[in-house]
Design a protein around this motif. Structure first.
Motif, mmCIF file in Angstrom:
data_model
loop_
_atom_site.group_PDB
_atom_site.id
_atom_site.type_symbol
_atom_site.label_atom_id
_atom_site.label_comp_id
_atom_site.label_asym_id
_atom_site.label_seq_id
_atom_site.Cartn_x
_atom_site.Cartn_y
_atom_site.Cartn_z
ATOM 1 N N PRO A 13 25.261 31.249 9.878
ATOM 2 C CA PRO A 13 26.416 31.309 8.981
ATOM 3 C C PRO A 13 27.751 31.385 9.725
ATOM 4 C CG PRO A 13 25.303 33.422 9.068
ATOM 5 C CD PRO A 13 24.427 32.461 9.813
ATOM 6 N N VAL A 14 28.792 30.907 9.061
ATOM 7 C CA VAL A 14 30.146 30.968 9.615
ATOM 8 C C VAL A 14 30.742 32.343 9.317
ATOM 9 C CG1 VAL A 14 32.459 29.970 9.577
ATOM 10 C CG2 VAL A 14 30.452 28.485 9.265
ATOM 11 N N LEU A 15 31.011 33.121 10.364
ATOM 12 C CA LEU A 15 31.676 34.406 10.213
ATOM 13 C C LEU A 15 33.170 34.296 10.503
ATOM 14 C CD1 LEU A 15 29.085 36.800 11.910
ATOM 15 C CD2 LEU A 15 29.206 36.046 9.517
ATOM 16 N N GLU A 16 33.524 33.408 11.441
ATOM 17 C CA GLU A 16 34.935 33.221 11.799
ATOM 18 C C GLU A 16 35.072 31.910 12.566
ATOM 19 O OE1 GLU A 16 38.405 35.315 14.567
ATOM 20 O OE2 GLU A 16 36.304 35.952 14.712
ATOM 21 N N VAL A 17 36.031 31.070 12.177
ATOM 22 C CA VAL A 17 36.346 29.877 12.960
ATOM 23 C C VAL A 17 37.206 30.299 14.140
ATOM 24 C CG1 VAL A 17 37.595 27.691 12.981
ATOM 25 C CG2 VAL A 17 36.128 28.272 11.038
ATOM 26 N N VAL A 18 36.789 29.919 15.346
ATOM 27 C CA VAL A 18 37.467 30.341 16.573
ATOM 28 C C VAL A 18 38.455 29.288 17.058
ATOM 29 C CG1 VAL A 18 37.106 30.991 18.993
ATOM 30 C CG2 VAL A 18 35.522 31.799 17.225
ATOM 31 N N LYS A 19 38.050 28.022 17.062
ATOM 32 C CA LYS A 19 38.926 26.949 17.526
ATOM 33 C C LYS A 19 38.365 25.613 17.048
ATOM 34 C CE LYS A 19 36.618 26.410 22.018
ATOM 35 N NZ LYS A 19 36.810 26.354 23.489
ATOM 36 N N ALA A 20 39.182 24.552 17.188
ATOM 37 C CA ALA A 20 38.744 23.215 16.814
ATOM 38 C C ALA A 20 39.354 22.202 17.768
ATOM 39 C CB ALA A 20 39.131 22.896 15.377
ATOM 40 N N SER A 21 38.556 21.212 18.150
ATOM 41 C CA SER A 21 38.987 20.155 19.056
ATOM 42 C C SER A 21 38.689 18.792 18.455
ATOM 43 C CB SER A 21 38.274 20.276 20.409
ATOM 44 O OG SER A 21 38.519 21.519 21.009
ATOM 45 N N HIS A 22 39.545 17.845 18.777
ATOM 46 C CA HIS A 22 39.390 16.453 18.328
ATOM 47 C C HIS A 22 39.661 15.588 19.553
ATOM 48 C CE1 HIS A 22 41.473 12.900 16.068
ATOM 49 N NE2 HIS A 22 40.198 12.624 16.293
ATOM 50 N N TYR A 23 38.694 14.764 19.953
ATOM 51 C CA TYR A 23 38.920 13.942 21.132
ATOM 52 C C TYR A 23 38.166 12.623 21.026
ATOM 53 C CZ TYR A 23 34.797 16.738 22.598
ATOM 54 O OH TYR A 23 33.598 17.397 22.648
ATOM 55 N N ILE A 24 38.629 11.653 21.801
ATOM 56 C CA ILE A 24 38.092 10.294 21.773
ATOM 57 C C ILE A 24 37.760 9.882 23.199
ATOM 58 C CG2 ILE A 24 38.568 7.877 21.211
ATOM 59 C CD1 ILE A 24 40.491 8.920 19.034
ATOM 60 N N ALA A 25 36.569 9.310 23.400
ATOM 61 C CA ALA A 25 36.142 8.963 24.753
ATOM 62 C C ALA A 25 35.146 7.813 24.728
ATOM 63 C CB ALA A 25 35.511 10.172 25.429
ATOM 64 N N ASP A 26 35.072 7.112 25.849
ATOM 65 C CA ASP A 26 33.960 6.208 26.123
ATOM 66 C C ASP A 26 32.967 6.980 26.983
ATOM 67 O OD1 ASP A 26 35.496 4.254 24.913
ATOM 68 O OD2 ASP A 26 36.086 3.301 26.792
ATOM 69 N N ILE A 27 31.667 6.819 26.699
ATOM 70 C CA ILE A 27 30.657 7.500 27.508
ATOM 71 C C ILE A 27 29.414 6.633 27.647
ATOM 72 C CG2 ILE A 27 31.406 9.761 26.638
ATOM 73 C CD1 ILE A 27 28.522 9.796 25.258
ATOM 74 N N THR A 28 28.583 6.984 28.608
ATOM 75 C CA THR A 28 27.204 6.496 28.679
ATOM 76 C C THR A 28 26.302 7.696 28.446
ATOM 77 O OG1 THR A 28 27.749 4.759 30.262
ATOM 78 C CG2 THR A 28 25.434 5.418 30.131
ATOM 79 N N LEU A 29 25.302 7.532 27.588
ATOM 80 C CA LEU A 29 24.355 8.606 27.314
ATOM 81 C C LEU A 29 23.305 8.619 28.414
ATOM 82 C CD1 LEU A 29 23.540 10.821 25.318
ATOM 83 C CD2 LEU A 29 22.196 9.116 24.088
ATOM 84 N N GLY A 30 23.399 9.624 29.297
ATOM 85 C CA GLY A 30 22.465 9.693 30.410
ATOM 86 C C GLY A 30 21.042 9.980 29.957
ATOM 87 N N LEU A 31 20.075 9.467 30.696
ATOM 88 C CA LEU A 31 18.674 9.737 30.378
ATOM 89 C C LEU A 31 18.323 11.176 30.739
ATOM 90 C CD1 LEU A 31 17.105 6.367 31.512
ATOM 91 C CD2 LEU A 31 17.527 7.157 29.174
ATOM 92 N N GLY A 32 17.274 11.683 30.129
ATOM 93 C CA GLY A 32 16.933 13.081 30.301
ATOM 94 C C GLY A 32 15.981 13.341 31.452
ATOM 95 N N GLU A 33 15.792 14.634 31.724
ATOM 96 C CA GLU A 33 14.787 15.071 32.690
ATOM 97 C C GLU A 33 14.102 16.318 32.129
ATOM 98 O OE1 GLU A 33 16.366 16.713 36.362
ATOM 99 O OE2 GLU A 33 18.352 16.825 35.443
ATOM 100 N N VAL A 34 12.803 16.416 32.369
ATOM 101 C CA VAL A 34 12.035 17.561 31.895
ATOM 102 C C VAL A 34 12.241 18.718 32.861
ATOM 103 C CG1 VAL A 34 9.729 18.442 31.375
ATOM 104 C CG2 VAL A 34 10.324 16.077 30.788
ATOM 105 N N ILE A 35 12.678 19.866 32.334
ATOM 106 C CA ILE A 35 12.905 21.025 33.199
ATOM 107 C C ILE A 35 11.937 22.171 32.896
ATOM 108 C CG2 ILE A 35 15.302 20.451 33.661
ATOM 109 C CD1 ILE A 35 16.120 22.521 31.558
ATOM 110 N N HIS A 36 11.173 22.050 31.807
ATOM 111 C CA HIS A 36 10.149 23.057 31.522
ATOM 112 C C HIS A 36 9.107 22.437 30.597
ATOM 113 C CE1 HIS A 36 8.592 27.175 31.257
ATOM 114 N NE2 HIS A 36 8.288 26.882 30.015
ATOM 115 N N ASP A 37 7.841 22.607 30.961
ATOM 116 C CA ASP A 37 6.730 22.119 30.151
ATOM 117 C C ASP A 37 6.051 23.321 29.497
ATOM 118 O OD1 ASP A 37 4.405 21.085 29.051
ATOM 119 O OD2 ASP A 37 4.065 19.679 30.682
ATOM 120 N N TYR A 38 6.227 23.478 28.181
ATOM 121 C CA TYR A 38 5.691 24.644 27.479
ATOM 122 C C TYR A 38 4.162 24.628 27.411
ATOM 123 C CZ TYR A 38 10.466 25.662 26.045
ATOM 124 O OH TYR A 38 11.809 25.963 26.049
ATOM 125 N N LEU A 39 3.548 23.476 27.550
ATOM 126 C CA LEU A 39 2.087 23.389 27.439
ATOM 127 C C LEU A 39 1.385 23.713 28.755
ATOM 128 C CD1 LEU A 39 1.723 20.197 25.206
ATOM 129 C CD2 LEU A 39 1.928 22.603 24.520
#
Length: 251
Positions: free
Chosen positions: A223-249
């Motif tokens: 739930p929202v108890l208090e709004v702290v801040k807000a940002s608005h920005y525009i960018a070009d990006i590449t979505l980097g591929l992931g890496e596994v850092i923990h295997d729960y099984l």
């Protein structure tokens, strides 16, 4: 089709007509509205999985317009990211965001995001629009309104270096793929980064955020108890591929 052909051809489902092309995925003029709010820390701790650690009582609620993305097209996304800390096996402490929930209106990035990285994506109807002097974000799940967000339009320029530093932090999520018997076959903690970031503008301003309860869209569980801040920005990006850092099984 021979077994060797299946192995060579298999990338994503369906075998003969995948729901999305192979990465990388590039995004041009990606527009973010991020409203950071304070919530119940006990509820945060119940949501965030080890080995991640909650670092406070904040949540970032995000609306993202993606008008031009390779392979995925034109779509809108929204959801919650929780600030966390991760300690690597070597002892390095990383700060980043745990991707808790995502809702979007385009099949290809839903399928690709879930299957490649493990993004917690669901089909819904988010919108981000400019209404006179206000940025307005809404999320409908079916016919039901689940989120309303408003932000003053470009009230003051933000610190570009600080915004860029935040964008370069890692993000974490849990990738889950079930076995054919219904048990978990994959259950992994994944880390990824945004890459090739070109930040074109960033602003701050006042904001308001309302979350409404829905059985299938659980944003109001933080739930929202208090709004702290807000940002608005525009960018070009590449979505980097992931890496596994923990295997729960394996633990």
């Amino acid at each position: 089709m021979k077994i060797a052909d299946v192995r060579a051809k298999a990338f994503a489902m369906p075998l003969n007509n995948p729901a999305y092309p192979k990465p990388p995925y590039k995004f041009y003029n990606r527009e973010f509205v991020v409203i950071t709010y304070r919530t119940d820390p006990e509820k945060l701790r119940a949501m965030v999985p080890e080995p991640l650690e909650v670092v406070g009582d904040l949540v970032a609620y995000e609306f993202i317009r993606m008008p031009d993305s390779t392979g995925f097209g034109d779509y809108t996304e929204t959801g919650q990211v929780i600030p966390v800390r991760y300690t690597t096996p070597s002892g390095e402490v990383q700060t980043g965001g745990y991707v808790h929930a995502m809702y979007l209106d385009d099949n290809s990035p839903i399928a690709g995001g879930r299957e490649i990285w493990g993004f917690p994506k669901k089909l819904a109807s988010p919108k981000l629009v400019h209404e006179q002097e206000t940025l307005v974000g809404t999320l409908h799940y079916g016919s039901v309104l689940c989120v309303t967000a408003t932000m003053g339009y470009k009230h003051r320029e933000a610190d570009m270096d600080a915004v860029l530093k935040g964008m370069k932090n890692p993000a974490f999520m849990i990738k889950i793929i079930p076995h054919v018997d219904g048990t978990a076959r994959v259950c992994e903690l994944v880390r990824y980064y945004m890459e090739d970031i070109v930040l074109k503008g960033a602003w701050e301003g006042p904001a308001a955020l309302q979350l409404f309860e829905h059985v299938s869209c659980d944003v109001a569980k933080l739930p929202v108890l208090e709004v702290v801040k807000a940002s608005h920005y525009i960018a070009d990006i590449t979505l980097g591929l992931g890496e596994v850092i923990h295997d729960y099984l394996k633990d």
